[in-house]
Design an enzyme around this catalytic site. Structure first.
Site, PDB file in Angstrom:
ATOM      1  N   HIS A 134       0.802  -1.231   0.000  1.00  0.00           N
ATOM      2  CA  HIS A 134       0.000   0.000   0.000  1.00  0.00           C
ATOM      3  C   HIS A 134       0.836   1.283   0.000  1.00  0.00           C
ATOM      4  CE1 HIS A 134      -3.603  -2.297   0.607  1.00  0.00           C
ATOM      5  NE2 HIS A 134      -3.249  -2.729   1.800  1.00  0.00           N
ATOM      6  N   ASP A 170      -3.883 -10.889  -1.411  1.00  0.00           N
ATOM      7  CA  ASP A 170      -4.205 -10.265  -0.127  1.00  0.00           C
ATOM      8  C   ASP A 170      -5.682  -9.888  -0.115  1.00  0.00           C
ATOM      9  OD1 ASP A 170      -4.283  -7.809   1.812  1.00  0.00           O
ATOM     10  OD2 ASP A 170      -2.261  -8.570   2.083  1.00  0.00           O
ATOM     11  N   HIS A 172      -6.855  -7.177   0.741  1.00  0.00           N
ATOM     12  CA  HIS A 172      -6.957  -5.757   0.401  1.00  0.00           C
ATOM     13  C   HIS A 172      -6.318  -5.497  -0.961  1.00  0.00           C
ATOM     14  CE1 HIS A 172      -7.097  -6.099   4.796  1.00  0.00           C
ATOM     15  NE2 HIS A 172      -7.893  -5.045   4.761  1.00  0.00           N
ATOM     16  N   ASP A 253      -4.491 -12.486   5.068  1.00  0.00           N
ATOM     17  CA  ASP A 253      -5.711 -11.942   5.666  1.00  0.00           C
ATOM     18  C   ASP A 253      -6.978 -12.358   4.934  1.00  0.00           C
ATOM     19  OD1 ASP A 253      -4.928 -10.385   3.537  1.00  0.00           O
ATOM     20  OD2 ASP A 253      -4.940  -8.490   4.615  1.00  0.00           O
TER      21      ASP A 253
END
Length: 380
Positions: A134, A170, A172, A253
């Site tokens: 990110h 992931d 996200h 995650d």
């Protein structure tokens, strides 16, 4: 021709390092993974490397000099001014100032860069400490201070590769990596992530100049659906592009027990994606990423290394490995009475489920109108 055995890059910088007691990254992840692998006797010292710390020159291949200087100063002072907090998001928005706020992400970056160099001529490297996808050029974002996947990919480009595939599983969206290469046809990014979750980017229709695809998946995304994504999207894209190298961001995650997402994968899905890419990629780097349950992260990333290294998966863990997992603590509600299989097994029970129409439609959408490969795959 003898295929080189995979390499593992780790570091002790992560041991005892924490973002703070109330932060999701208060948990040990890389240390627990390495300790579990050692207890399984799965680490060959000849194929384990300590991660170097990336230099300022290496970091500024992507990040601004002002931002890197601010990170270094934040570590030295253990505080930041309001102006730095506002400008660079250090000490704000879930990105705290902590003891190793520069050294730890710089070490993760050094591992990703080293992995790219080690695979210049081919091979596989696992870097569980990397995967902070990110971070932006001039600010921290989403618990990420340095974008080590971007730096590893840039190293491959600097070494002369011109056709690279980045795959991100992931929970996200891999927004920072997509943004970094949105105008670079040499890197194609594919992100599979939970729809409607932070950072609220990565819609199905977002293609970032044509060199990106996104598959936002629904709550409860299961092993059956990930198997479909693998065979109807990931592998068809790989076989169309014929990349010279693949980087897989393998955040944990998306596992059912993770507190920061609502997906329902078992670690069998992570192993299946890893195995499939290993078998078809001339060069492969597998990073870590998200993951906020210490038991599921350590078990997942250890199983990924075992998959890369063709280790037989134990039905039950030996006592030394079980002791590593029983020694972990997690101060969330789920950590107060963890289920026994978090201590005694490495591989989750499969989590099959319905294959929903929206997943099928998304896979069909992302495989339409793919760009032509940037360069032919190398011979041999």
């Amino acid at each position: 021709m003898t295929v080189p055995r995979p390499l593992l890059i780790g570091s002790e910088i992560y041991r005892g390092s924490t973002y703070g007691p109330k932060h999701p990254l208060a948990i040990p992840r890389v240390p627990a993974t390495l300790d579990l692998l050692r207890a399984l006797r799965w680490i060959d010292p000849r194929r384990y490397l300590d991660s170097p710390r990336a230099t300022v020159e290496q970091l500024t291949r992507y990040h601004t000099l002002d931002y890197v200087a601010a990170l270094r100063q934040a570590e030295e002072d253990q505080s930041v001014s309001p102006a730095i907090r506002e400008r660079h998001h250090i000490g704000a928005h879930g990105n705290p100032v902590y003891r190793e706020v520069f050294r730890r992400p710089a070490t993760s970056a050094g591992g990703a860069i080293l992995a790219a160099r080690l695979t210049r001529g081919g091979g596989v490297v696992h870097v569980p400490g990397a995967g902070t996808h990110h971070a932006l050029p001039d600010r921290a974002s989403g618990f990420c201070y340095i974008n080590d996947p971007v730096l590893g990919l840039l190293e491959w480009l600097d070494l002369g590769l011109t056709n690279i595939l980045y795959v991100d599983i992931d929970a996200h969206h891999g927004d920072g990596v997509e943004l970094a290469f949105r105008n670079d046809p040499r890197v194609f990014t594919l992100s599979i992530h939970e729809a409607g979750r932070w950072p609220f980017t990565g819609r199905l229709e977002d293609r970032a100049g044509g060199h990106a695809r996104n598959i936002p998946v629904p709550v409860g995304f299961n092993d059956t659906e990930m198997d479909h994504v693998l065979h109807a999207a990931i592998l068809p894209i790989l076989r169309h592009l014929r990349p010279q190298a693949v980087m897989l961001q393998c955040g944990a995650d998306a596992l059912e027990e993770d507190p920061l997402a609502r997906l329902s994968l078992s670690n069998n899905s992570h192993m299946a994606v890893t195995r499939a890419l290993r078998d078809e990629a001339p060069r492969l780097i597998v990073t870590g990423g998200g993951g906020y349950n210490p038991w599921t992260v350590a078990r997942c990333w250890s199983a990924i290394w075992g998959t890369l290294d063709d280790r037989p998966m134990p039905t039950f863990l030996p006592p030394a490995a079980e002791a590593v997992l029983r020694g972990l603590e997690w101060h969330r509600a789920a950590g107060r009475n963890p289920p026994e299989h978090w201590f005694t097994t490495l591989v989750d029970p499969p989590r099959p489920g319905p294959l929903r129409d929206e997943v099928v439609a998304a896979c069909a959408a992302v495989t339409r109108d793919l760009p032509e490969p940037a360069t032919p795959a190398p011979a041999g």
